[in-house]
Design a protein around this motif. Structure first.
Motif, mmCIF file in Angstrom:
data_model
loop_
_atom_site.group_PDB
_atom_site.id
_atom_site.type_symbol
_atom_site.label_atom_id
_atom_site.label_comp_id
_atom_site.label_asym_id
_atom_site.label_seq_id
_atom_site.Cartn_x
_atom_site.Cartn_y
_atom_site.Cartn_z
ATOM 1 N N LEU A 163 1.902 2.387 -1.458
ATOM 2 C CA LEU A 163 1.669 1.784 -2.763
ATOM 3 C C LEU A 163 2.906 1.021 -3.203
ATOM 4 O O LEU A 163 4.028 1.483 -3.019
ATOM 5 N N THR A 164 2.687 -0.138 -3.768
ATOM 6 C CA THR A 164 3.839 -0.965 -4.127
ATOM 7 C C THR A 164 4.099 -0.975 -5.629
ATOM 8 O O THR A 164 5.232 -1.023 -6.057
ATOM 9 N N LYS A 165 3.050 -0.955 -6.429
ATOM 10 C CA LYS A 165 3.288 -0.943 -7.868
ATOM 11 C C LYS A 165 2.082 -0.427 -8.621
ATOM 12 O O LYS A 165 1.005 -0.242 -8.039
ATOM 13 N N ALA A 166 2.255 -0.221 -9.891
ATOM 14 C CA ALA A 166 1.164 0.243 -10.733
ATOM 15 C C ALA A 166 1.420 -0.226 -12.152
ATOM 16 O O ALA A 166 2.567 -0.422 -12.545
ATOM 17 N N ASP A 167 0.381 -0.425 -12.896
ATOM 18 C CA ASP A 167 0.588 -0.586 -14.331
ATOM 19 C C ASP A 167 -0.322 0.399 -15.040
ATOM 20 O O ASP A 167 -1.317 0.862 -14.493
ATOM 21 N N GLN A 168 0.044 0.754 -16.226
ATOM 22 C CA GLN A 168 -0.750 1.764 -16.915
ATOM 23 C C GLN A 168 -0.631 1.620 -18.416
ATOM 24 O O GLN A 168 0.341 1.065 -18.921
ATOM 25 N N ILE B 59 5.291 8.513 -10.157
ATOM 26 C CA ILE B 59 3.880 8.865 -10.101
ATOM 27 C C ILE B 59 3.745 9.978 -9.100
ATOM 28 O O ILE B 59 4.028 9.817 -7.931
ATOM 29 N N LEU C 231 8.800 9.455 -14.611
ATOM 30 C CA LEU C 231 9.596 8.486 -13.886
ATOM 31 C C LEU C 231 8.990 8.220 -12.526
ATOM 32 O O LEU C 231 9.273 7.247 -11.895
ATOM 33 N N THR D 80 -3.375 0.779 -9.408
ATOM 34 C CA THR D 80 -2.356 0.921 -8.380
ATOM 35 C C THR D 80 -2.568 -0.094 -7.255
ATOM 36 O O THR D 80 -3.688 -0.282 -6.789
#
Lengths: 233, 233
Positions: free
Chosen positions: B171-176, B80, B78, B206
């Motif tokens: 950091l504002t967002k990430a995708d993975q 990082i 939930l 990131t």
DNA sequence: TGTATATACATGTATAGACATCTAAAATCG
DNA sequence: CGATTTTAGATGTCTATACATGTATATACA
């Protein structure tokens, strides 16, 4: 008591943070202030602040106070939805093949996971889901008959087990683990992959209010599938 | 008071779990039993059990007791969280080995992912993270120098790349994406696994507010690692 | 002026007890 | 014998209190 008081306090703080009433860096009321405001003991107010700290919504420093964190941790995780909607959302055609649909008795391991006694009657299904005719998910599922009495009578080429079960009794939570495995010959043959090919294996337990509804093992061929997710801080 | 008493109780339980004194599924002492054994109040013993539950080392059920979790889910997925805090939170020792730390030029693929031009100067690091000396994560990372100018000067055995980067710019967002793969000889050798062993591969990008900070490839040995998470409907 | 010291207030740890809720097993009743 | 009720024990919530520890500010002293 319907909901715990510390939950109410947490909700109150979260609401103020969400509505930008309290902005990043602002100090929120101290444990003693919250205790007085909500007429609870300091330990109860403390629990609210503490859990918000663990969730990353607040940053707490001894001697200073509790402050609204500037970056919020994400709330939703990997989007894992029903395989048929997933496939259809990609504009492709979903089809399912029922490989097994039977009544059986729980072995020790399954019984423990489902919270039943060994030897209890349970329902078992094995399905192969395909995308445009190409195998994409091997679904091996055990169901507690208590929460899906007509499970064996369903036509799972038309509706998925997961959507049938969620229609019967509202699902409240799930836990799951993801691991990388190699599959045995039988599963590999069904998925039309070579034996050396790594696969994603998803083990999920799903609960309704009154107990564990189902445990499912979902296997995806590694060469054709990726789990994707999006995180917002 | 040097270390809190609940920490001592946690350590005691973790030790017994690690040495297989208590195996998966075993019941650990109840709150009252621990309180008596360590001569502390129930609330203190409770805190130890509770935190171990939150860490996924125990599974607690009201009315039943606390049990050793069968497969320890690593994180709650939930948030990082850096691998080092993750490992330390589980009461084990984290260590990192720097295999590569260099400046290089972006190839086409990397440039696209980082939103830079091909041939742009970027930083590159390869680390091996271990839990109690056992390899657990192979981290291959590219960094946009704009958002981490002193990246090459860091000592990554003391602080992780991820915590350094998040300290520089929020950091504002990430995708993975997560996939199952088999690794090549080089990576397999570093992780001390056989070439046939499937691994979890996590590709993550990131962002900070002004652009893409870093792309990372994280590889976990399938036999030692599971990603775990909870869903609430 | 500059440095200690005292103070106020925040969070951190810990205790002892009360009552609630849930589960499984034992006891009871039909 | 089977179904129901009781009971014991486990976790969950909450209170009231005490003392420890960290931080910033005000105060007193050299």
């Amino acid at each position: 008591m319907t909901i715990p008081r510390y939950t109410a306090i947490k909700d109150h703080i979260i609401r103020r943070v969400d509505t930008a009433h309290w902005k990043a860096g602002d100090r929120v009321p101290s444990e003693n202030e919250l205790a007085a405001e909500f007429s609870v003991s300091r330990m109860t107010a403390r629990r609210a602040l503490q859990e918000l700290g663990e969730q990353g919504i607040l940053v707490r420093t001894q001697g200073l106070g509790s402050f609204v964190a500037d970056a919020r941790p994400m709330s939703s995780m990997l989007k894992i939805q029903s395989i048929d909607t997933e496939i259809r959302a990609r504009g492709r055609e979903h089809s399912a093949e029922v490989l097994t649909l039977e009544q059986t008795e729980a072995d020790h391991n399954t019984a423990v996971l489902l919270g039943l006694d060994q030897g209890a009657v349970i329902y078992h299904s094995v399905l192969l889901h395909s995308e445009n005719g190409q195998p994409l998910q091997y679904e091996d599922r055990y169901v507690n008959p208590k929460f899906g009495p007509d499970y064996l009578a369903q036509n799972f080429t038309a509706t998925t087990p997961s959507s049938y079960l969620s229609a019967i009794s509202p699902l409240t939570k799930a836990d799951q683990t993801i691991e990388a495995v190699c599959v045995n010959a039988e599963v590999g043959n069904v998925l039309q992959i070579s034996l050396n090919e790594p696969c994603l294996k998803l083990n999920r337990r799903t609960w309704c209010k009154r107990g564990i509804v189902t445990i499912a093992t979902l296997i995806y061929p590694g060469s054709r599938f990726r789990l994707g997710g999006h995180l917002n801080f």
